[in-house]
Design a protein around this motif. Structure first.
Motif, PDB file in Angstrom:
ATOM      1  N   UNK A 117       0.950  -1.225  -0.161  1.00 59.07           N
ATOM      2  CA  UNK A 117      -0.100  -0.318  -0.443  1.00 59.07           C
ATOM      3  C   UNK A 117       1.378   1.871  -0.045  1.00 59.07           C
ATOM      4  N   UNK A 118       1.017   1.763  -0.955  1.00 60.96           N
ATOM      5  CA  UNK A 118       2.082   2.897  -1.451  1.00 60.96           C
ATOM      6  C   UNK A 118       1.851   4.199  -0.678  1.00 60.96           C
ATOM      7  N   UNK A 119       0.248   3.935  -0.407  1.00 59.94           N
ATOM      8  CA  UNK A 119       0.286   5.479   0.468  1.00 59.94           C
ATOM      9  C   UNK A 119       0.609   4.997   1.935  1.00 59.94           C
ATOM     10  N   UNK A 120       0.602   4.013   2.946  1.00 64.13           N
ATOM     11  CA  UNK A 120       1.531   4.094   3.969  1.00 64.13           C
ATOM     12  C   UNK A 120       2.715   4.014   3.674  1.00 64.13           C
ATOM     13  N   UNK A 121       3.493   2.973   2.829  1.00 60.45           N
ATOM     14  CA  UNK A 121       4.493   2.707   2.616  1.00 60.45           C
ATOM     15  C   UNK A 121       4.867   2.915   1.375  1.00 60.45           C
ATOM     16  N   UNK A 122       5.344   4.111   1.017  1.00 59.40           N
ATOM     17  CA  UNK A 122       6.179   4.453  -0.044  1.00 59.40           C
ATOM     18  C   UNK A 122       7.139   4.108  -0.389  1.00 59.40           C
ATOM     19  N   UNK A 123       7.150   4.037  -2.079  1.00 59.10           N
ATOM     20  CA  UNK A 123       8.902   3.405  -2.092  1.00 59.10           C
ATOM     21  C   UNK A 123       9.410   4.567  -2.005  1.00 59.10           C
ATOM     22  N   UNK A 124      11.545   4.350  -1.312  1.00 59.92           N
ATOM     23  CA  UNK A 124      12.262   5.032  -1.698  1.00 59.92           C
ATOM     24  C   UNK A 124      12.373   5.486  -2.503  1.00 59.92           C
ATOM     25  N   UNK A 125      13.113   6.876  -2.785  1.00 58.21           N
ATOM     26  CA  UNK A 125      13.812   7.490  -3.485  1.00 58.21           C
ATOM     27  C   UNK A 125      14.648   6.087  -4.689  1.00 58.21           C
ATOM     28  N   UNK A 126      15.107   5.264  -4.262  1.00 55.25           N
ATOM     29  CA  UNK A 126      16.345   4.524  -4.821  1.00 55.25           C
ATOM     30  C   UNK A 126      15.638   3.696  -5.380  1.00 55.25           C
ATOM     31  N   UNK A 127      13.999   2.896  -4.269  1.00 56.19           N
ATOM     32  CA  UNK A 127      13.130   2.012  -4.859  1.00 56.19           C
ATOM     33  C   UNK A 127      12.505   2.970  -6.514  1.00 56.19           C
ATOM     34  N   UNK A 128      12.049   4.137  -6.862  1.00 55.58           N
ATOM     35  CA  UNK A 128      11.492   4.107  -7.185  1.00 55.58           C
ATOM     36  C   UNK A 128      12.196   4.713  -8.602  1.00 55.58           C
TER      37      UNK A 128
ATOM     38  N   UNK B 298      10.758  13.923  -8.224  1.00 54.40           N
ATOM     39  CA  UNK B 298      11.098  12.964  -7.039  1.00 54.40           C
ATOM     40  C   UNK B 298      10.744  13.316  -6.040  1.00 54.40           C
ATOM     41  N   UNK B 299      11.200  14.493  -5.281  1.00 56.15           N
ATOM     42  CA  UNK B 299      11.124  14.809  -4.189  1.00 56.15           C
ATOM     43  C   UNK B 299       9.359  15.142  -3.641  1.00 56.15           C
ATOM     44  N   UNK B 300       8.469  15.910  -4.578  1.00 59.15           N
ATOM     45  CA  UNK B 300       7.069  16.032  -5.211  1.00 59.15           C
ATOM     46  C   UNK B 300       6.614  14.412  -4.944  1.00 59.15           C
TER      47      UNK B 300
ATOM     48  N   UNK C 275       4.490  13.709  -0.975  1.00 59.69           N
ATOM     49  CA  UNK C 275       2.966  13.359  -1.363  1.00 59.69           C
ATOM     50  C   UNK C 275       2.921  11.914  -2.958  1.00 59.69           C
ATOM     51  N   UNK C 276       2.992  10.591  -2.035  1.00 60.92           N
ATOM     52  CA  UNK C 276       2.895   9.449  -2.667  1.00 60.92           C
ATOM     53  C   UNK C 276       1.072   9.585  -3.555  1.00 60.92           C
ATOM     54  N   UNK C 277       0.596  10.323  -3.182  1.00 65.91           N
ATOM     55  CA  UNK C 277      -0.594  10.296  -4.179  1.00 65.91           C
ATOM     56  C   UNK C 277      -0.256  10.546  -5.667  1.00 65.91           C
ATOM     57  N   UNK C 278       0.896  11.907  -5.454  1.00 65.75           N
ATOM     58  CA  UNK C 278       1.119  11.567  -7.150  1.00 65.75           C
ATOM     59  C   UNK C 278       1.367  10.850  -7.526  1.00 65.75           C
ATOM     60  N   UNK C 279       1.886   9.082  -7.318  1.00 67.90           N
ATOM     61  CA  UNK C 279       2.489   8.040  -7.893  1.00 67.90           C
ATOM     62  C   UNK C 279       1.320   7.297  -8.667  1.00 67.90           C
ATOM     63  N   UNK C 280       1.329   7.453  -9.984  1.00 62.19           N
ATOM     64  CA  UNK C 280       0.562   6.530 -10.750  1.00 62.19           C
ATOM     65  C   UNK C 280       0.397   4.960 -10.171  1.00 62.19           C
ATOM     66  N   UNK C 281      -0.645   4.105 -10.176  1.00 59.78           N
ATOM     67  CA  UNK C 281      -0.714   3.550  -9.886  1.00 59.78           C
ATOM     68  C   UNK C 281      -1.888   2.208 -10.951  1.00 59.78           C
ATOM     69  N   UNK C 282      -1.878   0.558 -10.735  1.00 59.89           N
ATOM     70  CA  UNK C 282      -0.493   0.195  -9.979  1.00 59.89           C
ATOM     71  C   UNK C 282       0.160  -0.506 -10.521  1.00 59.89           C
ATOM     72  N   UNK C 283       1.639  -0.508 -10.160  1.00 61.23           N
ATOM     73  CA  UNK C 283       2.388  -1.077 -10.859  1.00 61.23           C
ATOM     74  C   UNK C 283       3.154  -1.946  -9.772  1.00 61.23           C
ATOM     75  N   UNK C 284       3.538  -3.278 -11.256  1.00 58.95           N
ATOM     76  CA  UNK C 284       3.274  -4.820 -10.238  1.00 58.95           C
ATOM     77  C   UNK C 284       4.803  -4.927 -11.064  1.00 58.95           C
ATOM     78  N   UNK C 285       5.201  -5.611 -10.078  1.00 62.18           N
ATOM     79  CA  UNK C 285       6.798  -6.532 -10.063  1.00 62.18           C
ATOM     80  C   UNK C 285       6.819  -7.771 -10.561  1.00 62.18           C
TER      81      UNK C 285
END
Length: 141
Positions: free
Chosen positions: A33-44, A82-84, A88-98
């Motif tokens: 749940x990327x809103x609760x546990x956002x990926x780190x900058x490196x993960x992004x 990336x700072x934004x 504001x993790x909600x700015x990341x579009x979803x879902x991203x699947x790995x």
């Protein structure tokens, strides 16, 4: 470590349909749940590289502070964007699947099928009633 992950927003219909398709194909992913546990900058950065996308390609406009922040302006650098996203993790579009078959922004949700094992020979219908797989597990579009 689970080899299948989904960066998920449970409030998003596309994200819920993608997760349901994964489970339909016999895959139980690690749900992030990327809103609760956002990926780190490196993960992004790793996700973007794996998808072959730029930061702007994963920015979500609707339901976010995108317009309020003026993110449509071309002067923002990738680092600033990336700072934004970090703020504001909600700015990341979803879902991203790995998965072992690749990483993808799964919009529409049926894009996830390219990253999964063969679906079972049964139908799948999205929550809005749109059929994705027929009763033989074949894609309808």
């Amino acid at each position: 470590m689970n080899t299948h992950q989904i960066y998920h927003n449970p409030a998003c219909g596309t994200s819920r349909n993608t997760l349901a398709l994964m489970r339909h194909c016999g895959v139980e992913p690690q749900v992030i749940d990327y809103l609760k546990t956002p990926p780190s900058r490196q993960e992004l950065r790793q996700l973007l590289a794996a998808m072959g996308l730029g930061v702007r390609d994963i920015l979500r406009e609707r339901g976010t502070p995108y317009a309020e922040l003026g993110l449509d302006q071309p002067h923002w650098s990738d680092e600033q964007l990336l700072d934004f996203i970090e703020a504001h993790p909600i700015l990341m579009n979803r879902p991203i699947v790995v998965t072992p078959l690749g990483t993808r922004l799964c919009r529409p949700s049926e894009r996830v099928l390219d990253l999964l094992p063969e679906p079972p020979k049964k139908a799948f219908v999205k929550s809005d009633g749109e059929a994705v797989l027929d009763d033989q597990g074949r894609r309808l579009r």
